[in-house]
Design an enzyme around this catalytic site. Structure first.
Site, PDB file in Angstrom:
ATOM      1  CE1 TYR A  43      -4.341  -0.802  -0.463  1.00 36.41           C
ATOM      2  CE2 TYR A  43      -3.293  -2.715   0.626  1.00 36.41           C
ATOM      3  CZ  TYR A  43      -4.460  -2.048   0.095  1.00 36.41           C
ATOM      4  OH  TYR A  43      -5.502  -2.791  -0.426  1.00 36.41           O
ATOM      5  CD  GLN A  70     -15.738  -1.000  -9.254  1.00 35.27           C
ATOM      6  OE1 GLN A  70     -15.986  -0.904 -10.290  1.00 35.27           O
ATOM      7  NE2 GLN A  70     -15.185  -2.122  -9.153  1.00 35.27           N
ATOM      8  CG  HIS A 105     -14.030  -0.714  -3.613  1.00 34.82           C
ATOM      9  ND1 HIS A 105     -13.559  -1.241  -4.896  1.00 34.82           N
ATOM     10  CD2 HIS A 105     -15.172  -1.252  -3.164  1.00 34.82           C
ATOM     11  CE1 HIS A 105     -14.798  -2.263  -5.195  1.00 34.82           C
ATOM     12  NE2 HIS A 105     -15.538  -2.461  -4.174  1.00 34.82           N
ATOM     13  CB  CYS A 154      -6.972   2.666  15.125  1.00 33.95           C
ATOM     14  SG  CYS A 154      -6.583   1.646  16.439  1.00 33.95           S
ATOM     15  CB  CYS A 181      -9.567   3.111  19.109  1.00 35.71           C
ATOM     16  SG  CYS A 181      -8.342   4.280  18.368  1.00 35.71           S
ATOM     17  CD  GLU A 228      -9.729  -6.041 -22.449  1.00 33.93           C
ATOM     18  OE1 GLU A 228     -10.360  -6.768 -21.602  1.00 33.93           O
ATOM     19  OE2 GLU A 228      -8.455  -5.740 -22.620  1.00 33.93           O
TER      20      GLU A 228
HETATM   21  P1  NAD Z   1     -10.269  -3.946 -13.027  1.00 36.26           P
HETATM   22  O1  NAD Z   1      -8.573  -3.927 -12.543  1.00 36.26           O
HETATM   23  O2  NAD Z   1     -10.649  -5.456 -12.484  1.00 36.26           O
HETATM   24  O3  NAD Z   1     -10.377  -3.823 -14.468  1.00 36.26           O
HETATM   25  C1  NAD Z   1     -10.196  -2.697 -15.155  1.00 36.26           C
HETATM   26  C2  NAD Z   1     -11.192  -2.352 -16.340  1.00 36.26           C
HETATM   27  O4  NAD Z   1     -10.737  -1.060 -16.889  1.00 36.26           O
HETATM   28  C3  NAD Z   1     -10.882  -3.615 -17.275  1.00 36.26           C
HETATM   29  O5  NAD Z   1     -12.326  -3.885 -18.032  1.00 36.26           O
HETATM   30  C4  NAD Z   1     -10.331  -3.006 -18.524  1.00 36.26           C
HETATM   31  O6  NAD Z   1     -10.561  -3.028 -19.798  1.00 36.26           O
HETATM   32  C5  NAD Z   1     -10.691  -1.563 -18.367  1.00 36.26           C
HETATM   33  N1  NAD Z   1      -9.495  -0.567 -18.868  1.00 36.26           N
HETATM   34  C6  NAD Z   1      -8.406  -0.602 -19.046  1.00 36.26           C
HETATM   35  N2  NAD Z   1      -7.746   0.479 -19.800  1.00 36.26           N
HETATM   36  C7  NAD Z   1      -8.883   1.536 -19.670  1.00 36.26           C
HETATM   37  C8  NAD Z   1      -9.279   2.935 -20.219  1.00 36.26           C
HETATM   38  N3  NAD Z   1      -8.130   3.344 -20.718  1.00 36.26           N
HETATM   39  N4  NAD Z   1     -10.311   3.280 -20.368  1.00 36.26           N
HETATM   40  C9  NAD Z   1     -11.501   2.754 -19.926  1.00 36.26           C
HETATM   41  N5  NAD Z   1     -11.316   1.432 -19.233  1.00 36.26           N
HETATM   42  C10 NAD Z   1     -10.115   0.833 -19.411  1.00 36.26           C
HETATM   43  O7  NAD Z   1     -10.840  -3.006 -12.347  1.00 36.26           O
HETATM   44  P2  NAD Z   1     -12.062  -2.981 -11.307  1.00 36.26           P
HETATM   45  O8  NAD Z   1     -13.289  -3.516 -11.846  1.00 36.26           O
HETATM   46  O9  NAD Z   1     -12.215  -1.350 -10.859  1.00 36.26           O
HETATM   47  O10 NAD Z   1     -11.735  -3.772  -9.940  1.00 36.26           O
HETATM   48  C11 NAD Z   1     -10.793  -3.810  -9.203  1.00 36.26           C
HETATM   49  C12 NAD Z   1     -10.671  -3.316  -7.829  1.00 36.26           C
HETATM   50  O11 NAD Z   1      -9.581  -3.008  -7.351  1.00 36.26           O
HETATM   51  C13 NAD Z   1     -11.483  -1.926  -7.796  1.00 36.26           C
HETATM   52  O12 NAD Z   1     -12.932  -2.178  -7.367  1.00 36.26           O
HETATM   53  C14 NAD Z   1     -10.817  -1.114  -6.965  1.00 36.26           C
HETATM   54  O13 NAD Z   1     -11.223  -1.025  -5.503  1.00 36.26           O
HETATM   55  C15 NAD Z   1      -9.353  -1.577  -6.792  1.00 36.26           C
HETATM   56  N6  NAD Z   1      -8.360  -0.890  -7.962  1.00 36.26           N
HETATM   57  C16 NAD Z   1      -8.203   0.480  -7.605  1.00 36.26           C
HETATM   58  C17 NAD Z   1      -7.190   1.217  -8.367  1.00 36.26           C
HETATM   59  C18 NAD Z   1      -7.353   2.644  -8.443  1.00 36.26           C
HETATM   60  O14 NAD Z   1      -7.827   3.269  -7.363  1.00 36.26           O
HETATM   61  N7  NAD Z   1      -6.818   3.250  -9.401  1.00 36.26           N
HETATM   62  C19 NAD Z   1      -6.564   0.514  -9.234  1.00 36.26           C
HETATM   63  C20 NAD Z   1      -6.554  -0.981  -9.436  1.00 36.26           C
HETATM   64  C21 NAD Z   1      -7.336  -1.637  -8.622  1.00 36.26           C
HETATM   65 ZN    ZN Z   2      -6.312   3.237  17.922  1.00 38.33          ZN
END
Ligand code: NAD
Ligand code: ZN
Length: 241
Positions: free
Chosen positions: A63, A97, A115, A123, A126, A212
């Site tokens: 992270y 998300q 998310h 924490c 707490c 896609e």
């Molecule tokens: P995913 O990684 O499963 O899928 C990403 C989607 O984005 C795919 O369908 C792909 O085809 C599409 N994509 C790729 N490039 C693109 C573009 N330029 N324009 C539009 N679409 C494009 O992501 P998800 O479904 O969001 O799920 C993964 C989980 O992981 C999320 O819910 C999130 O909480 C977390 N996550 C967050 C981040 C972030 O905050 N940027 C990054 C990675 C994962």
């Molecule tokens: Zn605490």
């Protein structure tokens, strides 16, 4: 495109649901595409409560690395269009998300981060919230600055439940939404797909933007195939500045 532009000017209540894809052009890897790995680990192996219980140091290192990537990233043209939408439509909500904070940095205020947010920790004992800023942590794993217990990222991990109050507010907005955009989400996480489906069954017109096809494509009214940073500015051209 012209028909869709007309639709945008005719509707007043609009929701935008975003996933990792909208931030891809800002240089933040998606979980399931290339770059979804860190060292030898897959994202799905680290973003779980079990992984944190087993090895909090490893999860915090991941992270800390990702927060650094998010801190350097800038909103791209797709985030900018979503920001313009907020002042254009009388009723508007972003449900994301993403944990990267880029919608807020683009200027959006009407937003639920279902998310969580990578710049916040809490924490495990707490529930104190800790703001993390852009710099790497000095101590890993992070400890609570109030009670000294182990702190964790303020993120909804795979297998964890969502904040019920936030979900209720999302669903109540979606019940009467006229238009919903689903941008850059793979459709593999069920809650966001169910939200889009719910809005569609309640009568919202659904527009998906993704390079896609996904499980959302099955029920979307219009599928705009392409990158969000290219498709959205084209769609928004001539609508507002
Ligand atoms: P995913 O990684 O499963 O899928 C990403 C989607 O984005 C795919 O369908 C792909 O085809 C599409 N994509 C790729 N490039 C693109 C573009 N330029 N324009 C539009 N679409 C494009 O992501 P998800 O479904 O969001 O799920 C993964 C989980 O992981 C999320 O819910 C999130 O909480 C977390 N996550 C967050 C981040 C972030 O905050 N940027 C990054 C990675 C994962
Ligand atoms: Zn605490």
């Amino acid at each position: 495109m012209e028909e869709l532009k007309k639709l945008l000017t005719q509707n007043k209540k609009v929701a935008v649901l975003t996933g990792a894809g909208i931030s891809h052009e800002s240089g933040i890897p998606t979980f399931r595409g290339a770059g979804g790995y860190w060292k030898q680990y897959k994202a799905e192996e680290l973003a779980t409560p079990e992984a944190f219980q087993r090895d909090p140091k490893l999860v915090w290192e991941w992270y800390d690395y990702r927060r650094g990537v998010c801190a350097k990233a800038k909103p791209n043209p797709a985030h900018e269009v979503v920001f313009k939408m907020e002042s254009y439509f009388p009723e508007f909500l972003v449900i994301t998300q993403n944990v990267d904070g880029l919608h807020r940095r683009a200027g959006n205020k009407k937003i639920f981060e279902i998310h969580g947010n990578i710049f916040t920790a809490r924490c495990t004992s707490c529930s104190n919230r800790i703001s993390l800023g852009d710099e790497p942590l000095k101590e890993i794993p992070l400890k609570c600055n109030v009670c000294g217990s182990l702190a964790r990222p303020h993120i909804v991990w795979f297998g964890e439940s969502y904040d019920g109050d936030i979900l209720d507010q999302c669903y109540s907005f979606l019940a009467t939404t006229e238009l919903i955009f689903v941008i850059g989400t793979s459709g593999q996480v069920s809650v966001p797909v169910n939200m889009a489906k719910y809005a569609a069954t309640k009568g919202a017109y659904c527009i998906e933007v993704n390079p896609e096809e996904t499980s959302v494509t099955d029920f979307t009214d219009t599928f705009l195939q392409g990158k969000a940073g290219e498709v959205l500015p084209q769609l928004w051209e001539g609508i507002s500045n």
